[in-house]
Design an enzyme around this catalytic site. Sequence first.
Site, PDB file in Angstrom:
ATOM      1  N   CYS A   2       0.856  -1.188   0.000  1.00 42.86           N
ATOM      2  CA  CYS A   2       0.000   0.000   0.000  1.00 42.86           C
ATOM      3  C   CYS A   2       0.895   1.242   0.000  1.00 42.86           C
ATOM      4  O   CYS A   2       1.896   1.310   0.705  1.00 42.86           O
ATOM      5  CB  CYS A   2      -0.935   0.101   1.177  1.00 42.86           C
ATOM      6  N   ARG A  27       3.924  -0.467  -4.670  1.00 43.92           N
ATOM      7  CA  ARG A  27       3.621  -0.959  -3.330  1.00 43.92           C
ATOM      8  C   ARG A  27       2.283  -1.690  -3.272  1.00 43.92           C
ATOM      9  O   ARG A  27       1.937  -2.289  -2.250  1.00 43.92           O
ATOM     10  CB  ARG A  27       3.597   0.200  -2.334  1.00 43.92           C
ATOM     11  N   TRP A  75      -2.858  -2.748  -1.705  1.00 45.29           N
ATOM     12  CA  TRP A  75      -2.579  -4.170  -1.853  1.00 45.29           C
ATOM     13  C   TRP A  75      -3.444  -4.844  -0.794  1.00 45.29           C
ATOM     14  O   TRP A  75      -3.183  -4.721   0.396  1.00 45.29           O
ATOM     15  CB  TRP A  75      -1.097  -4.460  -1.612  1.00 45.29           C
ATOM     16  N   ASN A  99      -1.629   2.080   5.654  1.00 45.00           N
ATOM     17  CA  ASN A  99      -0.759   1.006   5.184  1.00 45.00           C
ATOM     18  C   ASN A  99      -0.414   0.160   6.397  1.00 45.00           C
ATOM     19  O   ASN A  99       0.098   0.692   7.383  1.00 45.00           O
ATOM     20  CB  ASN A  99       0.514   1.608   4.563  1.00 45.00           C
ATOM     21  N   GLY A 100      -0.714  -1.128   6.340  1.00 48.91           N
ATOM     22  CA  GLY A 100      -0.427  -2.012   7.465  1.00 48.91           C
ATOM     23  C   GLY A 100      -1.620  -2.903   7.739  1.00 48.91           C
ATOM     24  O   GLY A 100      -2.499  -3.065   6.902  1.00 48.91           O
ATOM     25  N   GLU A 482      16.663 -18.790  -7.958  1.00 48.72           N
ATOM     26  CA  GLU A 482      16.279 -17.395  -8.199  1.00 48.72           C
ATOM     27  C   GLU A 482      15.710 -17.227  -9.619  1.00 48.72           C
ATOM     28  O   GLU A 482      14.704 -16.534  -9.812  1.00 48.72           O
ATOM     29  CB  GLU A 482      17.482 -16.470  -7.967  1.00 48.72           C
ATOM     30  N   LYS A 486      12.009 -15.754 -10.560  1.00 47.03           N
ATOM     31  CA  LYS A 486      11.843 -14.570 -11.419  1.00 47.03           C
ATOM     32  C   LYS A 486      10.876 -14.886 -12.538  1.00 47.03           C
ATOM     33  O   LYS A 486       9.989 -14.111 -12.851  1.00 47.03           O
ATOM     34  CB  LYS A 486      13.216 -14.166 -11.961  1.00 47.03           C
ATOM     35  N   GLU A 489       7.112 -15.477 -11.221  1.00 42.43           N
ATOM     36  CA  GLU A 489       6.368 -14.346 -10.657  1.00 42.43           C
ATOM     37  C   GLU A 489       5.902 -13.366 -11.731  1.00 42.43           C
ATOM     38  O   GLU A 489       4.877 -12.722 -11.557  1.00 42.43           O
ATOM     39  CB  GLU A 489       7.157 -13.625  -9.559  1.00 42.43           C
ATOM     40  N   HIS A 505      15.652 -38.763  -8.737  1.00 46.33           N
ATOM     41  CA  HIS A 505      15.103 -39.340  -7.502  1.00 46.33           C
ATOM     42  C   HIS A 505      13.599 -39.088  -7.380  1.00 46.33           C
ATOM     43  O   HIS A 505      13.044 -39.135  -6.287  1.00 46.33           O
ATOM     44  CB  HIS A 505      15.853 -38.798  -6.287  1.00 46.33           C
ATOM     45  N   LYS A 605       5.649  -4.605  -4.156  1.00 46.21           N
ATOM     46  CA  LYS A 605       7.105  -4.504  -4.038  1.00 46.21           C
ATOM     47  C   LYS A 605       7.564  -4.614  -2.587  1.00 46.21           C
ATOM     48  O   LYS A 605       8.535  -5.282  -2.283  1.00 46.21           O
ATOM     49  CB  LYS A 605       7.538  -3.158  -4.632  1.00 46.21           C
TER      50      LYS A 605
END
Length: 610
Positions: A2, A27, A75, A99-100, A482, A486, A489, A505, A605
Amino acid sequence: MCGIVGYTGAKNCIPVLIEGLKMLEYRGYDSAGVSFLDGKCIRTVKAKGKLSNLEERLEASKLGEMHCGIGHTRWATHGAPSDINSHPHSTEMVSLVHNGIVENHAEIEAFLRQKGYTFVSDTDTERASKLIDMLYKETKDPVATLFRASAAIRGSYAFGVIFSDFPGKIFAIRKDSPLIIAKDASGSFLASDIPAILPYTKEYCRLDEHYVAELSRTDIKIYDENANVSEPKYEVALWNSEQAKKGGFPHFMLKEIYEEPSALESTIERRISNGLPSFDETFPDNILLESIDEIHVVACGTAMHAGLVGKYIIEKLARIPVNVEIASEFHYRDPILKKNSLAIFISQSGETADTLAALRHAKSEGVPTLAIVNVFGSSLAREADYVLYTMAGPEISVASTKAYSVQCAILYLFAAHLALIKQKITSEAARSLCEKLRSELPRAVAATLALNDTIHQISTKISSAEHLFYIGRGIDYQLSIESSLKLKEISYIHSEAYAAGELKHGTISLITDGIPVICIMTDSSLAKKTISGIHEVAARGAHVILICSADIQDEHALPDVETVILPRTEPLLYPFLTATATQLIAYHTSADKGIDVDKPRNLAKSVTVE
Ligand code: F6R
């Protein structure tokens, strides 16, 4: 998570808030809204979806010039993205952006219902706004109201509030969520992060936790937790507004990948003195580092993957055992932290709630903490015992790229520094590594960027895949992890990273005709074994793509598959080149699929909720 903005001043605040929200859209971007004080009347406009939807609504609403307002890009945490759940949440007297997470929202709601309040949204923030409304009606004092609200609310919050009785004023308070305030000749600004204020000023002040800010056109007043007036402490941003723009690139992600050579240069240069790794600013003596015999690296997502590279290089050079852990797991499993441990926390934003909670846990156990962060003065930087800043500059795209590369670079230098202290390498070896990092690495990464077109062609071959594997051995496996994150996402292709030797295996049963397997092979000592693994998956129909070092190409008969040959460089530097190449694969796959590369679905982000 947010983004919050606020402005009061001589300018028309509608474009100021919209431009600010654009800079903070990374955000969160599932809905957005603004509230203005029009005299003593609160006017609110909100819209589900991207900021452009809000812009259209504002256009249609034909509001005249406004001079005091707050804005929010969301968000979702409580309640799905919708117009009604978007912020600001307003009553007749109060409008709030948040925000939170308000953890005790259910208790607050029950309490307020007894007082006759009703609720229209599913959000915790609406509960907070109505609590503030009630407290304001009792006190008629916005500052006292915010102190009382803060005492009653459990959780994390950065609040921006306007009160209809106080035209031209914005009030703010925060706990565990970032908030900055700033001033220019025209008025005062409030924001979650620096990029929102950069077009107007580089000077900003971070609001301390539990302090209240009162912004007016001419003045900013800060009240400490005892309601005494406190002087704002201004800092100067190291970034300018140009750096926070796309600069001709179609997406921030591509721009940020192309910034890797210069970001590496700036980060590395700062940490080398007289040809040797230098951490004197952070550790003026070596007493602590001499004593440590175990390291915990704790972080989330890509930053945690940089920790995996850190483990490889620290263990290789300094021979100190390193445990790398996901922050959200670390602090809840009661980890065994020995007396001589060092806990390293890596974060681009420095505001990631899981990492912050893990840092607080380590501190409560008496373990020395080191933060490796990109954002100056961020919460992690302020709370850790020691800080090392990476010099990536602002990273706006949700997918982290240049920040990862510089985190790895600083870990390389730190590993060499520890190795020297522990007498595991000679000064000549450390000097030679520093020289390679300083002069060779940015050049080699730039040479990898020159492969962009080849990499783009390869990306077109995987863009229709539903499933994909990244495989590698040793450090190449750590890079696969990584690379796989990438890709998934931002391209929405299901991708798994596997240790090449582990496929047989179990997982090899998933290899069917045409499934892409991207194999990373840069470690010559493991090449023979990796090549066998490639033959095994190719024999089962996999469409193999190879990312391979120039040295291995010289030394081995490569399988007949599509191959990206990474430019020749010092073997220890290949992880950086691999990262750049696979970031480009992810980027092109996403862009070609028409995905909003910089703002992939469901993500944000800066993840400031646990
Ligand atoms: C992935 C990505 C995330 C972040 C993670 C930690 O591309 O960006 O996985 O790495 O959310 O964020 P920071 O580094 O800000 O703590």
